[in-house]
Design an enzyme around this catalytic site. Structure first.
Site, PDB file in Angstrom:
ATOM      1  N   GLN A 154     -16.311  -1.138  10.682  1.00 16.62           N
ATOM      2  CA  GLN A 154     -15.066  -1.282   9.929  1.00 16.62           C
ATOM      3  C   GLN A 154     -14.163  -2.311  10.583  1.00 16.62           C
ATOM      4  O   GLN A 154     -13.579  -3.168   9.923  1.00 16.62           O
ATOM      5  CB  GLN A 154     -14.349   0.073   9.881  1.00 16.62           C
ATOM      6  N   GLU A 183      -9.671   5.146   3.053  1.00 20.98           N
ATOM      7  CA  GLU A 183     -10.606   4.520   2.116  1.00 20.98           C
ATOM      8  C   GLU A 183     -12.019   5.089   2.336  1.00 20.98           C
ATOM      9  O   GLU A 183     -12.658   5.542   1.395  1.00 20.98           O
ATOM     10  CB  GLU A 183     -10.576   3.008   2.382  1.00 20.98           C
ATOM     11  N   HIS A 184     -12.496   5.056   3.586  1.00 25.40           N
ATOM     12  CA  HIS A 184     -13.813   5.601   3.935  1.00 25.40           C
ATOM     13  C   HIS A 184     -13.642   6.770   4.885  1.00 25.40           C
ATOM     14  O   HIS A 184     -12.887   6.673   5.845  1.00 25.40           O
ATOM     15  CB  HIS A 184     -14.672   4.563   4.650  1.00 25.40           C
ATOM     16  N   ASP A 236     -21.392   0.549   1.460  1.00 29.66           N
ATOM     17  CA  ASP A 236     -20.944  -0.814   1.144  1.00 29.66           C
ATOM     18  C   ASP A 236     -21.966  -1.578   0.325  1.00 29.66           C
ATOM     19  O   ASP A 236     -21.615  -2.391  -0.529  1.00 29.66           O
ATOM     20  CB  ASP A 236     -20.738  -1.610   2.452  1.00 29.66           C
ATOM     21  N   HIS A 291     -14.159  -6.205   9.896  1.00 25.25           N
ATOM     22  CA  HIS A 291     -13.687  -6.808   8.643  1.00 25.25           C
ATOM     23  C   HIS A 291     -12.543  -7.791   8.873  1.00 25.25           C
ATOM     24  O   HIS A 291     -12.590  -8.928   8.445  1.00 25.25           O
ATOM     25  CB  HIS A 291     -13.239  -5.733   7.650  1.00 25.25           C
ATOM     26  N   HIS A 317      11.931  10.452 -39.108  1.00 26.29           N
ATOM     27  CA  HIS A 317      10.647  11.098 -38.810  1.00 26.29           C
ATOM     28  C   HIS A 317      10.451  12.303 -39.742  1.00 26.29           C
ATOM     29  O   HIS A 317       9.380  12.478 -40.321  1.00 26.29           O
ATOM     30  CB  HIS A 317      10.587  11.573 -37.348  1.00 26.29           C
TER      31      HIS A 317
END
Lengths: 429, 429
Positions: free
Chosen positions: B258, B326-327, B360, B261, B419
């Site tokens: 991770q 996220e993960h 991934d 990145h 209406h």
């Protein structure tokens, strides 16, 4: 009071552009003021909310939450028949929306692999409900019931006090019927900020939904990301497609039911029958004179209303798909045949006895719909709007070993060698 | 290079705030420049795109679309084994996502009422794919395959040319395998604007998805509403929950996968075992030295990495739900038992042989996931992201007559008398 256009493939499309742009016209930018309010509420919590309520609404309660006893006492003064109507509407809305509930699922693969998707309701949802003349109990039902069905643990509502410091009883009744768990007496950007960040008295929510004025809408936009929000609604629209079998009296009434919303509302009739067009025009004049909100109706029809005579119904369908209206009525022979042809619309009303107000209040489908042409890519509010999903992956050693070479190759091709390492380290000696 | 914290219910929560804020830090505001680009493309179409491509990318093609023949010729030069890997990954992604497809449905009620919900793919979707070092073919598969399964009629991809005026062949190969229909050689905000408004050569789309630099992300934000967009991704995160049965070598490798990145990526380990924490720390130092992107990894771990020793696993679960990563990896005995407890996460990886890079690239679930704590209310990219829904209502005369009194009462209570008129006009003599 309304323009009649003979479709020529040009005028009616420039009209679409004008309609799509009208949502931006005239809205002043209040983001500076709203940012300050948000920042103040984030820092000072209840104290800031109290000060703003005093300033904007006149009277401010020290305790913003309305107790269960007080809720029951407030509802006591509602009309009993109206309560029954609310209950019937709520049952229809629940019946329709429960069909939208999605299940979590899992799938297994060879070598013991398990994968799946979990679906569950958001933990806590905040519902904003305006006060004053824009207080719509129907909107409480339409927002709270799908959230409840999604499995949200807590639904929190906030609504501003009126001048005498009390809430609108019809709103409170709708909230109780819809299953709202807690009700807070506060409004404006300060209420939205309190929901987004939480205060001493107000719990922090995960998503804020519901209509509001420019201050509320701006606060929601600014807080998007801190919380999730629903669509920011533009002015309302109806498009009616009618052939010679339609009743001009009904069509005129339906166009005006949309037009009465506000001066930016748009009401358009498409027909292949010129005689019908003329009759509807006459009916508009006749009926409008009898209606309470006739000034708004006249202005809205003047600016954003139109009767367009098309060469045939397929031209009408093309125009409808291009406009992507919020509400789309089909008053034609065999209306069900149109279901597969109308690709862009929030809600479609089929036949001579499905007027748009039926959907606003009662039938069951949601009345929170995409406006300003966004039905091309947005959907009605639904149970989906209140869930979160996540995937899960369980691989066994043998399953990963099988795929290891491919994953390592993929990672190396993308230049992410630590990704490759995380696979290969598992199979090193 | 990494902080170890003993959980005390305070430090680790201030750490969460720091993580959630990091997505905003350091990003310059380019909205002025991007607005100009959008306006120019909207007015001048292909000519503007050509000028920007020349200016920003060096070489610009007069014809921006890559022909089918050229696509085949470009793919010829890709590694054959890599093509096979792409095909296997695509099959897994398709197999997982096809389970997300929702059906249109209808329901009938007494008096001949028909109601339902139509679900269909967006007409045309645009996929942005960065070039250069951030060119990820996996991201082409993850974005295009769900759109295809949703039933989108046309998927249009755009990717910038490299300095010599050609596209990245691996990206083109992934596009063909994923079922992308047309490919355009253009990048940056100008490509996003061309997709949103259409030009002479580029068709207008309904939704734009895919990652990109700050110019691309800003263009998407500014054009939201003209088209739909996907989530704007923040920096990437992994959270690992591990007990004493976990392998420190694996954990260190996964944290670094991770961290590589970018410098804002966050990698956190939660464990109830202090010995394990120490071993992972040692493994990080050992393995990092061997990795190509070690400078990025070190900086990312230094700033946003942590090993937190919890008092027990339930504290770890609470922290995970608060962070909403996220993960989320679960390297514990009986990992499947955690599925029902982890409420906020984009994707959950269970057991010692489900490292995050498996997700991934290969397993099947989507890798486009909510970041920066937004898994509290957002969901992974899915088939749902590429559909639009609409409801339809068909009422008969007798059905409407039955409900007329309730609807009229509801409308009148809300003060919307036009209406009410649209209902009552249908039953007048």
């Amino acid at each position: 009071m309304i323009t009649t256009v003979i479709a020529n493939g040009k005028d009616e499309y420039s009209f679409i552009d004008a309609l799509k742009l009208r949502s931006n016209s005239g809205a002043k930018d209040v983001s500076g003021i709203v940012s300050d309010i948000i920042e103040n509420v984030r820092k000072n919590g209840d104290k800031a909310v109290y000060d703003y309520t005093l300033k904007f609404d006149g009277k401010a309660p020290l305790e913003v939450e309305i107790s269960a006893d007080e809720i029951d006492r407030i509802i006591e003064c509602c009309d009993k028949d109206y309560i029954k109507t609310l209950e019937k509407a709520a049952a229809n809305i629940e019946d329709f929306h429960k069909r939208q509930i999605q299940q979590s699922w899992l799938t297994t693969k060879e070598n013991g692999v398990i994968m799946g998707q979990r679906v569950r309701g958001l933990e806590r949802v905040g519902l904003y409900v305006p006060g004053g003349t824009a207080a719509y109990p129907s909107s409480v039902l339409m927002n709270a019931i799908p959230a409840k069905l999604a499995g949200c643990r807590e639904i929190v509502m906030t609504t501003p006090p009126s001048k005498d410091g009390t809430p609108n009883p019809d709103i409170i009744a709708a909230a109780k019927i819809a299953g709202v768990d807690r009700i807070f007496l506060m409004g404006g950007a300060q209420a939205v900020a309190a929901l987004a960040y939480g205060t001493e008295q107000v719990p922090k929510v995960d998503k804020i939904v519901g209509p509001g004025n420019i201050f509320v809408a701006t606060a929601k936009k600014l807080l998007y990301g801190v919380v999730d929000i629903d669509m920011i609604a533009g002015p309302s629209e109806i498009l009616i497609i009618a052939d010679k079998t339609a009743n001009p009296k009904f069509l005129a009434a339906d166009l005006m039911s949309q037009a009465e919303h506000d001066r930016l509302a748009s009401s358009i009739l498409l027909t292949d029958c010129e005689t019908l067009a003329q009759k509807v025009k006459a009916e508009l004049t006749r009926q409008c004179a009898l209606l309470e909100r006739k000034e708004i109706i006249e202005e809205s029809l003047e600016n954003y209303g139109a009767i367009i005579v098309c060469s045939d119904m397929s031209q009408a369908i093309d125009f409808a798909n291009e406009l992507a209206p919020e509400h789309l009525e089909v008053c034609c022979e065999n209306p069900m045949e149109y279901v597969g042809k109308l690709d862009n619309a929030g809600s479609v009303f089929l036949g001579n006895y499905s007027p748009e107000p039926l959907g606003d209040y009662f039938a069951g489908p949601n009345h929170v719909l995409p406006t300003s042409g966004t039905a091309r890519f947005f959907s009605p509010l639904s149970v989906d709007s209140f869930v979160k999903k996540s995937s899960f992956i369980y691989y066994t050693e043998s399953a990963l070993k099988n795929d290891a070479e491919d994953i390592v190759r993929f990672a190396n091709t993308e230049g992410l060698t630590a990704h490759a390492n995380s696979i290969s380290v598992r199979f090193e000696e």
